[in-house]
Write an enzyme that holds these catalytic residues in place. Structure first.
Site, PDB file in Angstrom:
ATOM      1  N   MET A  27       0.843  -1.198   0.000  1.00  0.00           N
ATOM      2  CA  MET A  27       0.000   0.000   0.000  1.00  0.00           C
ATOM      3  C   MET A  27       0.885   1.258   0.000  1.00  0.00           C
ATOM      4  O   MET A  27       0.397   2.355   0.298  1.00  0.00           O
ATOM      5  CB  MET A  27      -0.930  -0.003   1.213  1.00  0.00           C
ATOM      6  CG  MET A  27      -1.889  -1.202   1.186  1.00  0.00           C
ATOM      7  SD  MET A  27      -3.414  -0.923   2.076  1.00  0.00           S
ATOM      8  CE  MET A  27      -2.813  -0.650   3.719  1.00  0.00           C
ATOM      9  N   GLY A  28       2.167   1.093  -0.319  1.00  0.00           N
ATOM     10  CA  GLY A  28       3.039   2.268  -0.432  1.00  0.00           C
ATOM     11  C   GLY A  28       3.527   2.779   0.911  1.00  0.00           C
ATOM     12  O   GLY A  28       3.415   2.109   1.932  1.00  0.00           O
ATOM     13  N   GLU A  32      11.853  -0.282   5.229  1.00  0.00           N
ATOM     14  CA  GLU A  32      12.776  -1.421   5.061  1.00  0.00           C
ATOM     15  C   GLU A  32      12.044  -2.763   5.048  1.00  0.00           C
ATOM     16  O   GLU A  32      12.544  -3.728   4.481  1.00  0.00           O
ATOM     17  CB  GLU A  32      13.839  -1.426   6.166  1.00  0.00           C
ATOM     18  CG  GLU A  32      14.933  -0.389   5.978  1.00  0.00           C
ATOM     19  CD  GLU A  32      15.781  -0.640   4.733  1.00  0.00           C
ATOM     20  OE1 GLU A  32      16.002  -1.809   4.381  1.00  0.00           O
ATOM     21  OE2 GLU A  32      16.197   0.340   4.099  1.00  0.00           O
ATOM     22  N   GLY A  33      10.893  -2.847   5.698  1.00  0.00           N
ATOM     23  CA  GLY A  33      10.115  -4.090   5.671  1.00  0.00           C
ATOM     24  C   GLY A  33       9.693  -4.416   4.243  1.00  0.00           C
ATOM     25  O   GLY A  33       9.930  -5.522   3.743  1.00  0.00           O
ATOM     26  N   HIS A  34       9.076  -3.435   3.572  1.00  0.00           N
ATOM     27  CA  HIS A  34       8.685  -3.646   2.170  1.00  0.00           C
ATOM     28  C   HIS A  34       9.909  -3.962   1.310  1.00  0.00           C
ATOM     29  O   HIS A  34       9.882  -4.853   0.458  1.00  0.00           O
ATOM     30  CB  HIS A  34       8.043  -2.378   1.602  1.00  0.00           C
ATOM     31  CG  HIS A  34       6.796  -1.924   2.287  1.00  0.00           C
ATOM     32  ND1 HIS A  34       6.749  -0.785   3.067  1.00  0.00           N
ATOM     33  CD2 HIS A  34       5.543  -2.435   2.304  1.00  0.00           C
ATOM     34  CE1 HIS A  34       5.517  -0.615   3.521  1.00  0.00           C
ATOM     35  NE2 HIS A  34       4.764  -1.603   3.081  1.00  0.00           N
ATOM     36  N   GLN A  58     -10.374  -2.879   2.039  1.00  0.00           N
ATOM     37  CA  GLN A  58      -9.896  -3.526   3.269  1.00  0.00           C
ATOM     38  C   GLN A  58      -9.934  -2.602   4.471  1.00  0.00           C
ATOM     39  O   GLN A  58      -9.526  -2.987   5.568  1.00  0.00           O
ATOM     40  CB  GLN A  58      -8.505  -4.119   3.068  1.00  0.00           C
ATOM     41  CG  GLN A  58      -7.380  -3.116   2.943  1.00  0.00           C
ATOM     42  CD  GLN A  58      -6.084  -3.783   2.535  1.00  0.00           C
ATOM     43  OE1 GLN A  58      -5.953  -4.289   1.422  1.00  0.00           O
ATOM     44  NE2 GLN A  58      -5.110  -3.810   3.428  1.00  0.00           N
ATOM     45  N   ASP A 147       2.302  -9.348   9.110  1.00  0.00           N
ATOM     46  CA  ASP A 147       0.847  -9.494   9.010  1.00  0.00           C
ATOM     47  C   ASP A 147       0.535 -10.992   8.967  1.00  0.00           C
ATOM     48  O   ASP A 147       0.153 -11.544   7.931  1.00  0.00           O
ATOM     49  CB  ASP A 147       0.333  -8.760   7.773  1.00  0.00           C
ATOM     50  CG  ASP A 147       0.610  -7.272   7.861  1.00  0.00           C
ATOM     51  OD1 ASP A 147      -0.123  -6.581   8.578  1.00  0.00           O
ATOM     52  OD2 ASP A 147       1.596  -6.809   7.260  1.00  0.00           O
ATOM     53  N   ARG A 184       2.250   2.748   9.469  1.00  0.00           N
ATOM     54  CA  ARG A 184       1.444   3.442  10.487  1.00  0.00           C
ATOM     55  C   ARG A 184       2.301   3.962  11.650  1.00  0.00           C
ATOM     56  O   ARG A 184       1.807   4.747  12.453  1.00  0.00           O
ATOM     57  CB  ARG A 184       0.327   2.532  11.003  1.00  0.00           C
ATOM     58  CG  ARG A 184      -0.769   2.296   9.974  1.00  0.00           C
ATOM     59  CD  ARG A 184      -1.963   1.553  10.546  1.00  0.00           C
ATOM     60  NE  ARG A 184      -3.110   1.573   9.651  1.00  0.00           N
ATOM     61  CZ  ARG A 184      -3.481   0.563   8.858  1.00  0.00           C
ATOM     62  NH1 ARG A 184      -2.805  -0.562   8.843  1.00  0.00           N
ATOM     63  NH2 ARG A 184      -4.545   0.680   8.077  1.00  0.00           N
TER      64      ARG A 184
HETATM   65  P1  AMP Z   1       1.409  -2.926   3.489  1.00  0.00           P
HETATM   66  O1  AMP Z   1       1.962  -1.853   2.615  1.00  0.00           O
HETATM   67  O2  AMP Z   1       1.331  -2.541   4.928  1.00  0.00           O
HETATM   68  O3  AMP Z   1       0.136  -3.537   2.941  1.00  0.00           O
HETATM   69  O4  AMP Z   1       2.472  -4.105   3.461  1.00  0.00           O
HETATM   70  C1  AMP Z   1       2.873  -4.688   2.251  1.00  0.00           C
HETATM   71  C2  AMP Z   1       3.631  -5.949   2.549  1.00  0.00           C
HETATM   72  O5  AMP Z   1       4.785  -5.631   3.311  1.00  0.00           O
HETATM   73  C3  AMP Z   1       2.821  -6.962   3.355  1.00  0.00           C
HETATM   74  O6  AMP Z   1       3.085  -8.271   2.891  1.00  0.00           O
HETATM   75  C4  AMP Z   1       3.357  -6.766   4.749  1.00  0.00           C
HETATM   76  O7  AMP Z   1       3.236  -7.911   5.567  1.00  0.00           O
HETATM   77  C5  AMP Z   1       4.807  -6.468   4.453  1.00  0.00           C
HETATM   78  N1  AMP Z   1       5.404  -5.766   5.593  1.00  0.00           N
HETATM   79  C6  AMP Z   1       4.917  -4.679   6.244  1.00  0.00           C
HETATM   80  N2  AMP Z   1       5.703  -4.353   7.285  1.00  0.00           N
HETATM   81  C7  AMP Z   1       6.708  -5.272   7.296  1.00  0.00           C
HETATM   82  C8  AMP Z   1       7.839  -5.488   8.151  1.00  0.00           C
HETATM   83  N3  AMP Z   1       8.092  -4.687   9.179  1.00  0.00           N
HETATM   84  N4  AMP Z   1       8.650  -6.526   7.857  1.00  0.00           N
HETATM   85  C9  AMP Z   1       8.388  -7.351   6.805  1.00  0.00           C
HETATM   86  N5  AMP Z   1       7.349  -7.200   5.980  1.00  0.00           N
HETATM   87  C10 AMP Z   1       6.517  -6.177   6.226  1.00  0.00           C
END
Ligand code: AMP
Length: 313
Positions: A27-28, A32-34, A58, A147, A184
């Site tokens: 979702m942009g 570093e997680g993404h 969602q 998640d 967030r």
């Molecule tokens: P989102 O943009 O929040 O929908 O996340 C997109 C993807 O990045 C989803 O598969 C999340 O589980 C993953 N993601 C978000 N935060 C993290 C994180 N801290 N570490 C690893 N993956 C993450």
């Protein structure tokens, strides 16, 4: 790197690049997680597509859809630096045109945890992910352990609907103090940011108890609850110690445990503390409001080891 906003343009751009594809749905407002997902996808595929779409279906009526943080220019420069091939960045109208009326519902595993607090959330997630799989046609898709319930829902959908795609789950990336990275987190002011690692501390306390032999679900939950309740700025939505496949809460064992025999150690030998959850998956998870944002986090015990994520220094 090309950025495409319509389904036709995306498909045409993809058709020009032969080889295997990895998809990273986001979702942009990338962190570093993404980026860890993108790097893994780069390593395992010839080409990588990243979707950036704040999916309205969602979000519940009282959630943060309008306020959800966005910074497309920054996202694109990060993705360009990782040599991503295609970015799919549709508008809501492209994904949900007038007269749209088809949704994917995964039944049981969406009822608990996040689903209990956010009843329409996973219907929106499953629907948009199914659409992205159909639009992109990748061999593999990458999701974060952060998640956890989402990964379970998506794996269930892929298996149940025979979708020809491999789902790869990547470790949770964490700040130096253990806070799981999240778009967030930007809602946290300085004081609440200080308090936010309480989720990690609570999970660590329950993990330590488990490692010392605690197998009582109620006690594991109350350990987590105790750590969070000691932080005045944190408010629990739920804490859970659940079976990692069904998401059913683990319940207390009778104490002391009933005496049983252990056939492998000889007839009539006293049992070592047999546990109904040893060797199976245990998901410790929680949602906690820390000021404005509602933060989620989890540790997963699977195949005899803990998946707690990685601290990014
Ligand atoms: P989102 O943009 O929040 O929908 O996340 C997109 C993807 O990045 C989803 O598969 C999340 O589980 C993953 N993601 C978000 N935060 C993290 C994180 N801290 N570490 C690893 N993956 C993450």
């Amino acid at each position: 790197m090309q950025v495409l906003t319509t389904i036709e343009d995306f498909r045409q751009a993809k058709a020009r690049l032969a080889g295997t594809w990895g998809l990273v749905p986001t979702m942009g407002f990338l962190h570093e997680g993404h980026l860890s997902l993108v790097k893994r996808a780069k390593a395992e595929n010839d080409h990588v597509a990243v979707s950036i779409f704040v999916n309205p279906t969602q979000f519940g009526p009282n959630e943060d859809l309008a306020a959800y943080p966005r910074d497309l220019d920054r996202d694109l420069s990060l993705l360009k630096s990782l040599d991503v091939d295609l970015v799919f960045n549709p508008t809501p109208d492209v994904m949900y045109p007038p007269n749209y009326q088809t949704y994917v519902t995964v039944e049981d595993v969406t009822k608990y945890l996040e689903g209990a607090s956010r009843p329409t959330h996973f219907r929106g997630v499953a629907t948009v992910v199914a659409k992205l799989f159909n639009i992109v046609g990748a061999e593999r898709a990458y999701f974060g352990q952060k998640d956890a319930q989402q990964t379970i829902v998506i794996k269930r959908m892929v298996a149940d609907l025979n979708m020809p795609i491999d789902i790869i789950i990547c470790p949770t990336q964490r700040e130096a103090d253990g806070l799981a990275m999240s778009s967030r987190n930007t809602y946290l002011d300085a004081e609440h940011r200080q308090a936010a690692p309480v989720l990690y501390r609570a999970l660590t306390a329950a993990k330590n108890a488990f490692d010392q032999g605690e197998r009582d679900g109620d006690r594991l939950r109350s350990i987590m609850r105790g750590v969070i309740e000691a932080e005045p700025l944190a408010k629990i939505d739920y804490v859970s110690a659940a079976d990692a496949t069904t998401l059913q809460e683990l319940n207390p064992l009778p104490n002391p445990p009933p005496s049983t025999t252990n056939p492998s150690s000889g007839e009539g030998a006293p049992s070592p503390q047999l546990s109904p959850i040893e060797g199976e998956g245990v998901l410790l998870s929680m949602a906690v409001r820390v000021g404005k944002p509602r933060l989620i986090d989890n540790f997963l015990y699977q195949d005899g080891q803990w998946l707690t994520g990685q601290i990014v220094s």
